[in-house]
Design a protein around this motif. Structure first.
Motif, PDB file in Angstrom:
ATOM      1  N   GLY A  74       0.828  -1.202   0.000  1.00  0.00           N
ATOM      2  CA  GLY A  74       0.000   0.000   0.000  1.00  0.00           C
ATOM      3  C   GLY A  74       0.862   1.251   0.000  1.00  0.00           C
ATOM      4  O   GLY A  74       2.091   1.179   0.103  1.00  0.00           O
ATOM      5  N   ALA A  75       0.212   2.397  -0.109  1.00  0.00           N
ATOM      6  CA  ALA A  75       0.923   3.675  -0.149  1.00  0.00           C
ATOM      7  C   ALA A  75       0.187   4.711   0.684  1.00  0.00           C
ATOM      8  O   ALA A  75      -1.043   4.811   0.628  1.00  0.00           O
ATOM      9  CB  ALA A  75       1.075   4.180  -1.589  1.00  0.00           C
ATOM     10  N   LEU A  76       0.942   5.487   1.443  1.00  0.00           N
ATOM     11  CA  LEU A  76       0.400   6.564   2.269  1.00  0.00           C
ATOM     12  C   LEU A  76       0.210   7.799   1.394  1.00  0.00           C
ATOM     13  O   LEU A  76       1.170   8.470   1.027  1.00  0.00           O
ATOM     14  CB  LEU A  76       1.360   6.864   3.414  1.00  0.00           C
ATOM     15  N   ILE A  77      -1.056   8.114   1.060  1.00  0.00           N
ATOM     16  CA  ILE A  77      -1.323   9.273   0.202  1.00  0.00           C
ATOM     17  C   ILE A  77      -1.838  10.463   1.005  1.00  0.00           C
ATOM     18  O   ILE A  77      -2.036  11.546   0.446  1.00  0.00           O
ATOM     19  CB  ILE A  77      -2.318   8.931  -0.912  1.00  0.00           C
ATOM     20  N   HIS A  78      -2.063  10.268   2.294  1.00  0.00           N
ATOM     21  CA  HIS A  78      -2.584  11.288   3.206  1.00  0.00           C
ATOM     22  C   HIS A  78      -2.207  10.808   4.591  1.00  0.00           C
ATOM     23  O   HIS A  78      -2.052   9.599   4.809  1.00  0.00           O
ATOM     24  CB  HIS A  78      -4.107  11.384   3.031  1.00  0.00           C
ATOM     25  N   PRO A  79      -2.017  11.699   5.562  1.00  0.00           N
ATOM     26  CA  PRO A  79      -1.636  11.217   6.896  1.00  0.00           C
ATOM     27  C   PRO A  79      -2.557  10.156   7.476  1.00  0.00           C
ATOM     28  O   PRO A  79      -2.139   9.366   8.319  1.00  0.00           O
ATOM     29  CB  PRO A  79      -1.670  12.502   7.743  1.00  0.00           C
ATOM     30  N   TYR A  80      -3.819  10.117   7.006  1.00  0.00           N
ATOM     31  CA  TYR A  80      -4.772   9.132   7.512  1.00  0.00           C
ATOM     32  C   TYR A  80      -5.120   8.026   6.507  1.00  0.00           C
ATOM     33  O   TYR A  80      -5.863   7.109   6.844  1.00  0.00           O
ATOM     34  CB  TYR A  80      -6.079   9.818   7.896  1.00  0.00           C
ATOM     35  N   ILE A  81      -4.664   8.101   5.270  1.00  0.00           N
ATOM     36  CA  ILE A  81      -5.180   7.230   4.210  1.00  0.00           C
ATOM     37  C   ILE A  81      -4.063   6.423   3.557  1.00  0.00           C
ATOM     38  O   ILE A  81      -3.049   6.969   3.114  1.00  0.00           O
ATOM     39  CB  ILE A  81      -5.890   8.047   3.112  1.00  0.00           C
ATOM     40  N   VAL A  82      -4.267   5.102   3.485  1.00  0.00           N
ATOM     41  CA  VAL A  82      -3.398   4.192   2.737  1.00  0.00           C
ATOM     42  C   VAL A  82      -4.236   3.535   1.652  1.00  0.00           C
ATOM     43  O   VAL A  82      -5.314   2.987   1.936  1.00  0.00           O
ATOM     44  CB  VAL A  82      -2.776   3.122   3.653  1.00  0.00           C
ATOM     45  N   THR A  83      -3.776   3.570   0.398  1.00  0.00           N
ATOM     46  CA  THR A  83      -4.437   2.875  -0.698  1.00  0.00           C
ATOM     47  C   THR A  83      -3.753   1.533  -0.928  1.00  0.00           C
ATOM     48  O   THR A  83      -2.553   1.377  -0.708  1.00  0.00           O
ATOM     49  CB  THR A  83      -4.381   3.695  -1.991  1.00  0.00           C
ATOM     50  N   TYR A  84      -4.539   0.560  -1.398  1.00  0.00           N
ATOM     51  CA  TYR A  84      -3.997  -0.764  -1.702  1.00  0.00           C
ATOM     52  C   TYR A  84      -4.978  -1.460  -2.636  1.00  0.00           C
ATOM     53  O   TYR A  84      -5.952  -0.852  -3.100  1.00  0.00           O
ATOM     54  CB  TYR A  84      -3.754  -1.575  -0.426  1.00  0.00           C
ATOM     55  N   ALA A  85      -4.760  -2.749  -2.939  1.00  0.00           N
ATOM     56  CA  ALA A  85      -5.596  -3.468  -3.899  1.00  0.00           C
ATOM     57  C   ALA A  85      -6.865  -3.995  -3.238  1.00  0.00           C
ATOM     58  O   ALA A  85      -6.834  -4.529  -2.130  1.00  0.00           O
ATOM     59  CB  ALA A  85      -4.812  -4.626  -4.511  1.00  0.00           C
ATOM     60  N   GLY A  86      -7.980  -3.881  -3.958  1.00  0.00           N
ATOM     61  CA  GLY A  86      -9.249  -4.314  -3.415  1.00  0.00           C
ATOM     62  C   GLY A  86      -9.314  -5.803  -3.140  1.00  0.00           C
ATOM     63  O   GLY A  86     -10.015  -6.245  -2.223  1.00  0.00           O
ATOM     64  N   HIS A  87      -8.588  -6.619  -3.926  1.00  0.00           N
ATOM     65  CA  HIS A  87      -8.685  -8.064  -3.722  1.00  0.00           C
ATOM     66  C   HIS A  87      -7.998  -8.509  -2.433  1.00  0.00           C
ATOM     67  O   HIS A  87      -8.086  -9.685  -2.054  1.00  0.00           O
ATOM     68  CB  HIS A  87      -8.113  -8.826  -4.934  1.00  0.00           C
ATOM     69  N   CYS A  88      -7.345  -7.587  -1.729  1.00  0.00           N
ATOM     70  CA  CYS A  88      -6.716  -7.925  -0.449  1.00  0.00           C
ATOM     71  C   CYS A  88      -7.683  -7.812   0.716  1.00  0.00           C
ATOM     72  O   CYS A  88      -7.293  -8.015   1.869  1.00  0.00           O
ATOM     73  CB  CYS A  88      -5.495  -7.031  -0.214  1.00  0.00           C
ATOM     74  N   GLY A  89      -8.947  -7.484   0.461  1.00  0.00           N
ATOM     75  CA  GLY A  89      -9.956  -7.498   1.508  1.00  0.00           C
ATOM     76  C   GLY A  89     -10.047  -6.197   2.282  1.00  0.00           C
ATOM     77  O   GLY A  89      -9.201  -5.301   2.154  1.00  0.00           O
ATOM     78  N   THR A  90     -11.074  -6.106   3.115  1.00  0.00           N
ATOM     79  CA  THR A  90     -11.336  -4.874   3.862  1.00  0.00           C
ATOM     80  C   THR A  90     -11.518  -5.136   5.350  1.00  0.00           C
ATOM     81  O   THR A  90     -12.170  -4.371   6.048  1.00  0.00           O
ATOM     82  CB  THR A  90     -12.596  -4.174   3.315  1.00  0.00           C
ATOM     83  N   GLY A  91     -10.961  -6.226   5.850  1.00  0.00           N
ATOM     84  CA  GLY A  91     -11.004  -6.485   7.276  1.00  0.00           C
ATOM     85  C   GLY A  91     -10.035  -5.593   8.028  1.00  0.00           C
ATOM     86  O   GLY A  91      -9.438  -4.666   7.463  1.00  0.00           O
ATOM     87  N   GLU A  92      -9.870  -5.865   9.292  1.00  0.00           N
ATOM     88  CA  GLU A  92      -8.939  -5.071  10.095  1.00  0.00           C
ATOM     89  C   GLU A  92      -7.517  -5.251   9.575  1.00  0.00           C
ATOM     90  O   GLU A  92      -7.033  -6.373   9.411  1.00  0.00           O
ATOM     91  CB  GLU A  92      -9.015  -5.499  11.551  1.00  0.00           C
ATOM     92  N   LYS A  93      -6.843  -4.143   9.309  1.00  0.00           N
ATOM     93  CA  LYS A  93      -5.508  -4.174   8.703  1.00  0.00           C
ATOM     94  C   LYS A  93      -4.481  -3.518   9.625  1.00  0.00           C
ATOM     95  O   LYS A  93      -4.808  -2.641  10.432  1.00  0.00           O
ATOM     96  CB  LYS A  93      -5.505  -3.429   7.368  1.00  0.00           C
ATOM     97  N   SER A  94      -3.242  -3.946   9.440  1.00  0.00           N
ATOM     98  CA  SER A  94      -2.098  -3.288  10.076  1.00  0.00           C
ATOM     99  C   SER A  94      -1.150  -2.828   8.987  1.00  0.00           C
ATOM    100  O   SER A  94      -0.831  -3.599   8.072  1.00  0.00           O
ATOM    101  CB  SER A  94      -1.372  -4.243  11.029  1.00  0.00           C
TER     102      SER A  94
END
Length: 523
Positions: A74-94
């Motif tokens: 993923g990539a930090l595009i905003h102090p609060y926002i990380v973008t990544y691939a949708g097929h990696c799911g939307t559960g709790e992430k670290s």
């Protein structure tokens, strides 16, 4: 020309750091070192032809880890926002910052994650059906303020200047190079082949850098003339199999998806533009990650000294300053979603109340918001929506004020909202006291509820106007049986099931206060 380097060979200082032509050389492997293969083995799963990241290289690129879901980049595009691939799911992430999946240098958890509604799990890596929406993002539990961000390419102006076919770009992924190795960060220089609607095609051809397993979700970066790096693509998959074969790769094109990210996350990820897309730079329009891909400093000091760009002027005049001196704009919606939020509210005893703090900041982003009830600060909310659900107040009159703080430490304050619980709101004009004259000597700022002053003076049930003993006073609520702040000096006695965690002593104090309120009301 900037050379990518092997794990044992740093780029020489004399090499230019991306001149105005924004040229990137193909990665150079040290053929003299027999331990470094000239081509990846068949089981390599890091970026084909990639170079290992060292130190604070590409500090905004993270490994996205989730329970029972695929790992991703993923990539930090905003102090609060990380973008990544949708097929990696939307559960709790670290979010794992650093160069090794197994040895994080910084770990930030997600508060919530969301995938684009047009994501199709059957077409994310097949060009015949690839729709370009294999994108998700996470809102972090806390902002990353010690690293410069790599913001997205925004608007037609920026794309037209820097994303022409043949442009030099960089790709970064977080897969291990060999089975059994650490999951390590790798990067490579490649070229932009085309942008077709929401689909970006990169590379292709013999010995071209290409994606391998676990690299999806990673960013494609382009460098602007001021040296700043900007994310424009989210890795989805190869144009043909097998992976790691020098194939062209498909990325989801990020710029058209930014309105969706902003609308659903409640964060402004385009700090140089207005909501309508016009160039309107604020103090957050600049200070982006720039310089050589090899970062400055070390992770122990949060990559201190990593190069940052100045005020951006890529599509217009720069902001007056990168210093944020303007506090957030704050208002309260009580209850939320009302077209015209009220400044006075009447409730029956036992009614619950939802309180939303609306906070907008044109600078470095809101970091937390909270409310005060009768001057007592409640547990803050660190991410939108800044919502207090199902708050219960005892009988009386309460003053609610919302606050929000931005990353520069500026604090904004809302207009007060008055809540009358079990008592009638006074008339807004005229004589509200119990005498027959036209003055308001006995009136409080919220009106006379029980024949005395609600906020100051004699509020008990006797007739002594000079009585300084408020044994029967309700303090700020002006009613018998309400919470006496002069006696309690410790909170408002309100309760919310959505309250952020507090320590045990504070929780006990709140319970004792609530119990005392009930005993007083029963008298």
């Amino acid at each position: 020309m900037l050379q990518a380097r092997t794990p044992r060979l740093r780029a020489v200082a004399g090499l230019s750091l991306f001149a105005s032509s924004l040229s990137l050389a193909s990665p150079q492997l040290a053929s003299a070192d027999a331990s470094l293969p000239l081509a990846p083995p068949a089981d390599a799963i890091g970026i084909n032809q990639g170079t290992d990241a060292i130190g604070c290289d590409w500090p905004t690129v993270v490994a996205v880890a989730g329970k029972d879901e695929p790992g991703c980049t993923g990539a930090l595009i905003h102090p609060y926002i990380v973008t990544y691939a949708g097929h990696c799911g939307t559960g709790e992430k670290s979010m794992i910052f650093g160069n090794s999946f197994d040895f994080p240098q910084k770990l930030v958890k997600s508060a919530r994650c969301q995938r684009h509604p047009d994501y199709d799990p059957n077409t994310f890596n097949n060009f015949d059906g690839f729709n370009g929406y294999n994108v998700a993002y996470c809102v972090l539990e806390e902002p990353v303020l010690d690293l410069p961000i790599t913001p997205p390419v925004s608007g037609l102006c920026e794309a037209g200047k820097f994303l022409e076919p043949g442009a030099d770009v960089a790709i970064v992924g977080y897969g291990p190079k060999y089975f059994g190795d650490d999951y390590g960060k790798n990067w490579a220089a490649t070229t932009l082949d085309s942008v077709e609607g929401p689909i970006v095609r990169l590379g292709g051809g013999n010995d071209s850098p290409s994606l391998c397993l676990l690299d999806p979700g990673g960013p494609a970066f382009v460098r602007y003339g001021d040296g700043s790096w900007h994310s424009f693509g989210v890795a989805s998959g190869p144009s043909e199999f097998p992976w790691c074969s020098g194939q062209a790769d498909y990325y989801s094109y990020l710029p058209p998806l930014l309105p969706w990210i902003e609308e659903t996350s409640d964060f402004d990820v385009t700090p140089c533009y207005s909501d309508e897309g016009a160039w309107e730079p604020g103090p957050a329009c600049g200070g982006f990650a720039s310089g050589n891909p090899d970062g400055s400093g070390g992770w122990a000091a949060s990559c201190e000294g990593h190069a940052r760009s100045g005020r951006s002027s890529v599509c217009g005049e720069p902001a007056d300053t990168l210093e944020d001196t303007t506090p957030p704009e704050v208002s309260l919606s009580v209850p939320p979603n009302e077209p015209e939020p009220a400044l006075e509210i009447e409730l029956d005893p036992g009614d619950t109340l939802d309180i939303l703090v609306n906070a907008v900041d044109d600078g470095w982003a809101v970091t937390r918001a909270w409310i005060e009830i009768n001057g007592m600060e409640q547990s803050p909310r660190d991410i939108p929506a800044y919502l207090y659900n199902d708050v219960t107040l005892p009988e009386g009159v309460f003053t609610l004020v919302g606050f929000a703080e931005d990353a520069a430490g500026n604090v904004g304050e809302s207009e007060p909202v008055l809540v009358y619980v079990g008592v009638e709101a006074p008339a807004t004009t005229g004589d509200d006291d119990d005498d027959d004259d036209d003055d308001d000597d006995d009136d409080s700022s919220t009106g006379d509820v029980d024949g005395g002053d609600a906020s100051t003076g004699d509020a008990d049930d006797d007739d002594d106007d000079d009585d300084d003993n408020d044994d029967d006073d309700a303090g700020t609520d002006g009613t018998d049986g309400g919470l006496d702040l002069d006696d309690e000096l410790a909170g408002c006695g309100c309760r919310s099931r959505e309250r952020a965690p507090v320590d045990d002593a504070a929780s006990l104090l709140l319970l004792l206060l609530a119990a005392r309120v009930r005993r007083r009301a029963a008298r």
